[in-house]
Design a protein around this motif. Structure first.
Motif, short mmCIF file in Angstrom:
data_model
loop_
_atom_site.label_atom_id
_atom_site.label_comp_id
_atom_site.label_asym_id
_atom_site.label_seq_id
_atom_site.Cartn_x
_atom_site.Cartn_y
_atom_site.Cartn_z
N LYS A 87 -81.96 45.36 -47.81
CA LYS A 87 -81.39 45.07 -49.12
C LYS A 87 -81.45 43.57 -49.37
O LYS A 87 -81.47 42.78 -48.42
CB LYS A 87 -79.94 45.53 -49.17
N PRO A 88 -81.42 43.15 -50.62
CA PRO A 88 -81.42 41.69 -50.90
C PRO A 88 -80.27 40.96 -50.20
O PRO A 88 -80.46 39.80 -49.78
CB PRO A 88 -81.28 41.64 -52.42
N GLU A 89 -79.16 41.60 -50.04
CA GLU A 89 -78.03 40.94 -49.38
C GLU A 89 -78.24 40.76 -47.88
O GLU A 89 -77.43 40.09 -47.22
CB GLU A 89 -76.73 41.70 -49.63
N ASP A 90 -79.30 41.32 -47.33
CA ASP A 90 -79.64 41.06 -45.93
C ASP A 90 -80.42 39.75 -45.77
O ASP A 90 -80.68 39.33 -44.64
CB ASP A 90 -80.50 42.21 -45.37
N THR A 91 -80.79 39.13 -46.86
CA THR A 91 -81.51 37.86 -46.81
C THR A 91 -80.67 36.81 -46.10
O THR A 91 -79.52 36.56 -46.46
CB THR A 91 -81.87 37.38 -48.22
N ALA A 92 -81.24 36.20 -45.06
CA ALA A 92 -80.52 35.22 -44.25
C ALA A 92 -81.46 34.68 -43.18
O ALA A 92 -82.56 35.21 -42.97
CB ALA A 92 -79.30 35.84 -43.58
N VAL A 93 -81.00 33.64 -42.50
CA VAL A 93 -81.63 33.24 -41.24
C VAL A 93 -80.94 34.02 -40.13
O VAL A 93 -79.71 34.03 -40.04
CB VAL A 93 -81.49 31.72 -41.00
N TYR A 94 -81.76 34.68 -39.32
CA TYR A 94 -81.24 35.50 -38.23
C TYR A 94 -81.41 34.78 -36.90
O TYR A 94 -82.50 34.25 -36.62
CB TYR A 94 -81.96 36.85 -38.20
N GLU A 112 -73.15 31.22 -25.53
CA GLU A 112 -73.53 29.94 -24.93
C GLU A 112 -74.91 29.46 -25.34
O GLU A 112 -75.17 28.25 -25.35
CB GLU A 112 -73.48 30.04 -23.40
N TYR A 113 -75.80 30.39 -25.62
CA TYR A 113 -77.19 30.01 -25.88
C TYR A 113 -77.67 30.63 -27.19
O TYR A 113 -77.35 31.79 -27.49
CB TYR A 113 -78.09 30.48 -24.71
N TRP A 114 -78.47 29.85 -27.92
CA TRP A 114 -78.92 30.25 -29.26
C TRP A 114 -80.40 29.99 -29.44
O TRP A 114 -80.95 29.01 -28.89
CB TRP A 114 -78.15 29.47 -30.32
N GLY A 115 -81.03 30.85 -30.22
CA GLY A 115 -82.38 30.58 -30.66
C GLY A 115 -82.39 29.71 -31.89
O GLY A 115 -81.34 29.34 -32.42
N GLN A 116 -83.58 29.42 -32.38
CA GLN A 116 -83.74 28.51 -33.52
C GLN A 116 -83.61 29.22 -34.86
O GLN A 116 -83.46 28.57 -35.90
CB GLN A 116 -85.09 27.79 -33.44
N GLY A 117 -83.67 30.53 -34.84
CA GLY A 117 -83.53 31.31 -36.06
C GLY A 117 -84.85 31.70 -36.67
O GLY A 117 -85.87 31.03 -36.50
N THR A 118 -84.83 32.81 -37.40
CA THR A 118 -86.00 33.27 -38.13
C THR A 118 -85.55 33.76 -39.50
O THR A 118 -84.54 34.44 -39.62
CB THR A 118 -86.75 34.38 -37.35
N GLN A 119 -86.29 33.37 -40.53
CA GLN A 119 -85.90 33.68 -41.90
C GLN A 119 -86.30 35.10 -42.27
O GLN A 119 -87.45 35.50 -42.07
CB GLN A 119 -86.55 32.70 -42.87
N VAL A 120 -85.36 35.82 -42.85
CA VAL A 120 -85.62 37.13 -43.43
C VAL A 120 -85.28 37.06 -44.91
O VAL A 120 -84.16 36.68 -45.28
CB VAL A 120 -84.78 38.23 -42.74
N THR A 121 -86.24 37.40 -45.74
CA THR A 121 -86.03 37.39 -47.18
C THR A 121 -86.38 38.77 -47.72
O THR A 121 -87.48 39.27 -47.50
CB THR A 121 -86.90 36.33 -47.86
N VAL A 122 -85.43 39.37 -48.43
CA VAL A 122 -85.63 40.69 -49.02
C VAL A 122 -85.64 40.53 -50.52
O VAL A 122 -84.65 40.10 -51.12
CB VAL A 122 -84.53 41.67 -48.59
N SER A 123 -86.75 40.85 -51.14
CA SER A 123 -86.88 40.70 -52.58
C SER A 123 -86.46 41.98 -53.28
O SER A 123 -86.67 43.08 -52.79
CB SER A 123 -88.31 40.34 -52.95
N SER A 124 -85.88 41.79 -54.46
CA SER A 124 -85.41 42.96 -55.24
C SER A 124 -86.49 43.47 -56.19
O SER A 124 -87.52 42.85 -56.34
CB SER A 124 -84.16 42.59 -56.01
#
Length: 124
Positions: A87-94, A112-124
């Motif tokens: 859904k569009p509301e799932d758009t975020a950096v994960y 304690e440990y984190w990745g750099q993130g990956t962008q998810v974009t859901v278009s309507s």
């Protein structure tokens, strides 16, 4: 040195699917719980799903239950997030994160440990 590297983000239409991957190194993966968090502009980073070190207790935030599935592959030191019916509301950096406690916390400050993130974009 612990490293978490996410991949699999991208642009998808409403109703589509994506599979996020997180490759881990530098830690004993079978001993850690893993979580997926997301952050969107103007909102705090929040837990989406987590899984215990022994993979017995996957937990999801209500908004993704029935649509997202977290899985942990100890043989390949990887954790995945299968996202369906996006859904569009799932758009975020994960972000994927590792918690050295066996059950995994719901609070991001406990990881304690984190990745750099990956962008998810859901278009309507």
């Amino acid at each position: 040195q612990v490293q978490l590297v996410e991949s699999g983000g991208g642009l998808v239409m409403t109703g589509g699917s994506l599979r996020l991957s997180c490759a881990a190194s530098g830690l004993t993966f079978s001993n850690v719980a893993m979580g997926w968090f997301r952050a969107s502009p103007g909102k705090e980073r929040r837990l989406v799903a987590k899984i215990s070190a022994n993979k017995v207790f996957p937990t999801y935030v209500d908004s993704v239950k029935g649509r997202f599935t977290i899985s942990k592959d100890d043989a390949n030191n990887a954790v995945y997030l299968q996202m369906n019916s996006l859904k569009p509301e799932d758009t975020a950096v994960y972000y994927c994160a590792a918690d050295t406690s066996p059950w995994g916390s719901t609070r991001d400050e406990d990881y304690e440990y984190w990745g750099q993130g990956t962008q998810v974009t859901v278009s309507s």
